[in-house]
Design an enzyme around this catalytic site. Sequence first.
Site, PDB file in Angstrom:
ATOM      1  N   THR A  71     119.735 -96.654  27.379  1.00 27.98           N
ATOM      2  CA  THR A  71     120.802 -96.033  28.044  1.00 27.98           C
ATOM      3  C   THR A  71     120.081 -95.855  29.570  1.00 27.98           C
ATOM      4  O   THR A  71     120.684 -95.536  30.485  1.00 27.98           O
ATOM      5  CB  THR A  71     121.162 -94.939  26.882  1.00 27.98           C
ATOM      6  N   ASN A 154     126.177-106.650  21.107  1.00 25.20           N
ATOM      7  CA  ASN A 154     125.980-105.892  20.153  1.00 25.20           C
ATOM      8  C   ASN A 154     126.460-106.201  18.637  1.00 25.20           C
ATOM      9  O   ASN A 154     126.482-105.931  17.424  1.00 25.20           O
ATOM     10  CB  ASN A 154     125.771-104.307  20.180  1.00 25.20           C
ATOM     11  N   GLN A 182     119.853-106.557  22.726  1.00 28.16           N
ATOM     12  CA  GLN A 182     120.056-107.402  21.325  1.00 28.16           C
ATOM     13  C   GLN A 182     119.240-108.472  21.499  1.00 28.16           C
ATOM     14  O   GLN A 182     118.953-108.817  20.293  1.00 28.16           O
ATOM     15  CB  GLN A 182     121.516-107.203  21.284  1.00 28.16           C
ATOM     16  N   SER A 202     115.839-100.995  24.216  1.00 30.86           N
ATOM     17  CA  SER A 202     115.822 -99.996  23.007  1.00 30.86           C
ATOM     18  C   SER A 202     114.134-100.475  22.572  1.00 30.86           C
ATOM     19  O   SER A 202     114.888-101.948  21.439  1.00 30.86           O
ATOM     20  CB  SER A 202     116.864 -99.524  23.054  1.00 30.86           C
ATOM     21  N   GLY A 203     113.882-100.214  22.062  1.00 29.41           N
ATOM     22  CA  GLY A 203     111.916 -99.939  21.289  1.00 29.41           C
ATOM     23  C   GLY A 203     112.766-100.052  19.750  1.00 29.41           C
ATOM     24  O   GLY A 203     112.683-101.014  18.597  1.00 29.41           O
ATOM     25  N   HIS A 204     113.962 -99.345  19.499  1.00 31.48           N
ATOM     26  CA  HIS A 204     114.664 -99.070  17.971  1.00 31.48           C
ATOM     27  C   HIS A 204     115.729 -99.846  16.662  1.00 31.48           C
ATOM     28  O   HIS A 204     115.782 -99.791  16.718  1.00 31.48           O
ATOM     29  CB  HIS A 204     114.960 -97.138  18.004  1.00 31.48           C
ATOM     30  N   THR A 240     105.625 -87.370  31.781  1.00 33.16           N
ATOM     31  CA  THR A 240     104.266 -87.933  30.915  1.00 33.16           C
ATOM     32  C   THR A 240     104.705 -89.193  30.701  1.00 33.16           C
ATOM     33  O   THR A 240     105.907 -89.007  29.122  1.00 33.16           O
ATOM     34  CB  THR A 240     103.838 -86.874  30.221  1.00 33.16           C
ATOM     35  N   CYS A 329     135.793 -94.861  15.197  1.00 30.20           N
ATOM     36  CA  CYS A 329     136.405 -94.118  14.253  1.00 30.20           C
ATOM     37  C   CYS A 329     136.965 -93.466  15.173  1.00 30.20           C
ATOM     38  O   CYS A 329     136.660 -92.335  15.416  1.00 30.20           O
ATOM     39  CB  CYS A 329     136.111 -94.255  12.759  1.00 30.20           C
TER      40      CYS A 329
END
Length: 753
Positions: A71, A154, A182, A202-204, A240, A329
Amino acid sequence: MDIYLDANATTPVLPRARAAALAAMADDFGNPSSVHSTGLKARALMDSVRARARRLLGAPTGDLLFLSGATEGIQTAVLSALSSLRGREDIDCLLYGATEHKAVPEALRHWNKLLGLNLRVLPIPVGLDGRHDLQWLRAHAGRAGLACTMAANNETGVISDLDGIEQALAGSPALWMVDSVQALGKLELRLAAHRIDYAPFSGHKLYAPKGIGLLYVREGAPFTPLMAGGGQEGALRSGTENMSGIAALGTVLEALEDGETFMGRRTLETYRERIASALKSAFPGVVFNAPFELSLPTTLNFSVPGLDSKLLQDLFDAADVRVSGGSACGASKALPSHVLEAMGLPAWQAASAVRLSFGPASDPAFIDEACARIGSCGASLRASCLGTAEEASTPGNALDGLTRFVVGGACCYLVADADSRRCVVIDPLPELTGRIAQLLRCQEYTLVAVLDTHSHGDHVSSGGELRAALPAQFLSPGRFDALGWPQGVDAICLGAQMLTRLATPGHTVDSTAYLLHDAQMHIRLAFVGDTVMPGALGRSDFAQSAPLAFGPSLKKLEQAAGPRTLLLPAHDYDDRFASTLARECAAQPLLAQVLAGSIDARRFAEAKAELEKDLALTEYQTLACGARVDSGCAGAGHEMSAAEAQRLLRENPGLLLVDVREPYEQRLSETLPFGADAHCEAVPLSGLLNALPAWLALPAGTPVLFYCRSGNRSAQAAKALRRLGHAQAWSLSGGLALWPARGVAAEPSAAVH
Ligand code: PLP
């Protein structure tokens, strides 16, 4: 053990990535900007991770920044591109793929407005296969300032045709952002070999922790920092650096490079084939919403006719399989997925999609277990007669009593008697035809009548459709009147119970209430259609309304059913389930007046018309939702945390625990974690109405604690019981998901799935 199949949302952290992050927080905690040896060590680590990322992403040139995630990468890219467009006369639009993650169009609109560019922000259409319409792109590229096209989607896993997009952009002044979130670890990326200007990651999404990401910026592409400050990352992104995140990401990239931890494409495709065939045998009729040959092998997006996405998610969750709805939802109903809508899939498919995604480090044993659980989900549905029509079902418990179905606020009821195997449907809905027909066929019930509480001005009843969907042996013969009542009979027998009818003209000329009597001829419940809705009375300003008859009908209903009989409406926009005339009188002064005889039928009709005059139908629904008439029930006062519930369980032996999940979920769950002495009942939300009278008869101080998977359905039950007068009704906040024995505080899975 949880089977986590939601890797496109996030993944667990690879054990060695976790170890690297911990090391970077323990001994190697240096700030890479410090010039002493602790700092130098951190810088060396950071440089080596960046070098590895350059190799893996095919980005030997340009900038590769560490930042917090995609993001932020998207904001930075959009800000950079849009800042460079100020004053450009040749540009009039910004383009983004219609299936992009929300972060992209939202960032475009945000910065377009903030920078005062006021360019048109246009979605690039996609085809049924999810791929961009390249002709459209070519036609619009000439005056575009930025084009955003994700590498892989995604929700569906559809892989974009980046070469085709690049050709379509040939000669265009547009900068190009490719959201590559993705694609990381799943597709070979050669960023610098394309004219791609920006690529966020994104790493996660690939076994690194949340809070670390990358942004590639092509050499020479415009750049404006989002963060100004201490000048870190060559002053391109101050602040940092997140060294533990960088260290963890480094080990993930190392694993990608050494080729041992992550499966290759061919292996992942065999995993997908196995999962797809497990889905096909568990849910015959399943449709896959994106072509496999164009998609990441790790994502399966599917829909099952007749089964909505919420039902499937609840089912999977009960089997400890974590999947995601392919749709967002909202408060009261599932919104269709914008991705599937953009692809032009039929509305039912877009509204009922489920996404199942696994990480590329999954091993065969994990896939075996996933397939086995999918199989047990299918078996449980069949035992609830919720399989598809073609498959043989083995019914579990026989249907008995009242089942309530709700579609978009409209209610349909099934009244069934297990002994005589006879049933009646009240206020049928076309969306439920297949499901109810399948249920009755599977349980071998005779459908004695399909009753409407009134005729509808704008559509015909789906009662005929339901009868037509059933073979003759499941239907009572005979002739029926316009509302479905069998001709020549005064009462319909359902074993020891009996249904009679009461004309209640008002909402429509033919409005009819159906009264359900027990063996002693006491009225248990009344199906009142739109005459009385919880929080409002039905409208009486339609062409087919009988406004002058409305007041007398209400009095007639009161005389027949009394003030305390549960009234079941044809519409329930706010999950109130039932009401009584006594409660409605307290909330609706006009109703109280007409029942007390303090205004006559004409004055009542006039006052009601006055109320309805300026209300659009939607506002009327809002009124029925009752914020204005029943605000005392709003709020979260009915919620109880797991810790409070445990205390109550210890201190109050009278506590009644009620599992409101549906039987197909309960069947899949292990023994409930409340201890052997707990007083537990299983009353699915669809059958809640059967139990309400008994709960309302409990001593006022008896706590009733409802629970379900997430706390949503139990909240509905608790609020309904409170509204009807039992103040000690509670909902387990967060549901079973947060119950301590279920491991809420558990470590993130050490398994590399
Ligand atoms: N882009 C895509 C394609 C994604 O799947 C996601 C996350 O779901 C994002 C962007 C946003 O990523 P993050 O929330 O990590 O910033």
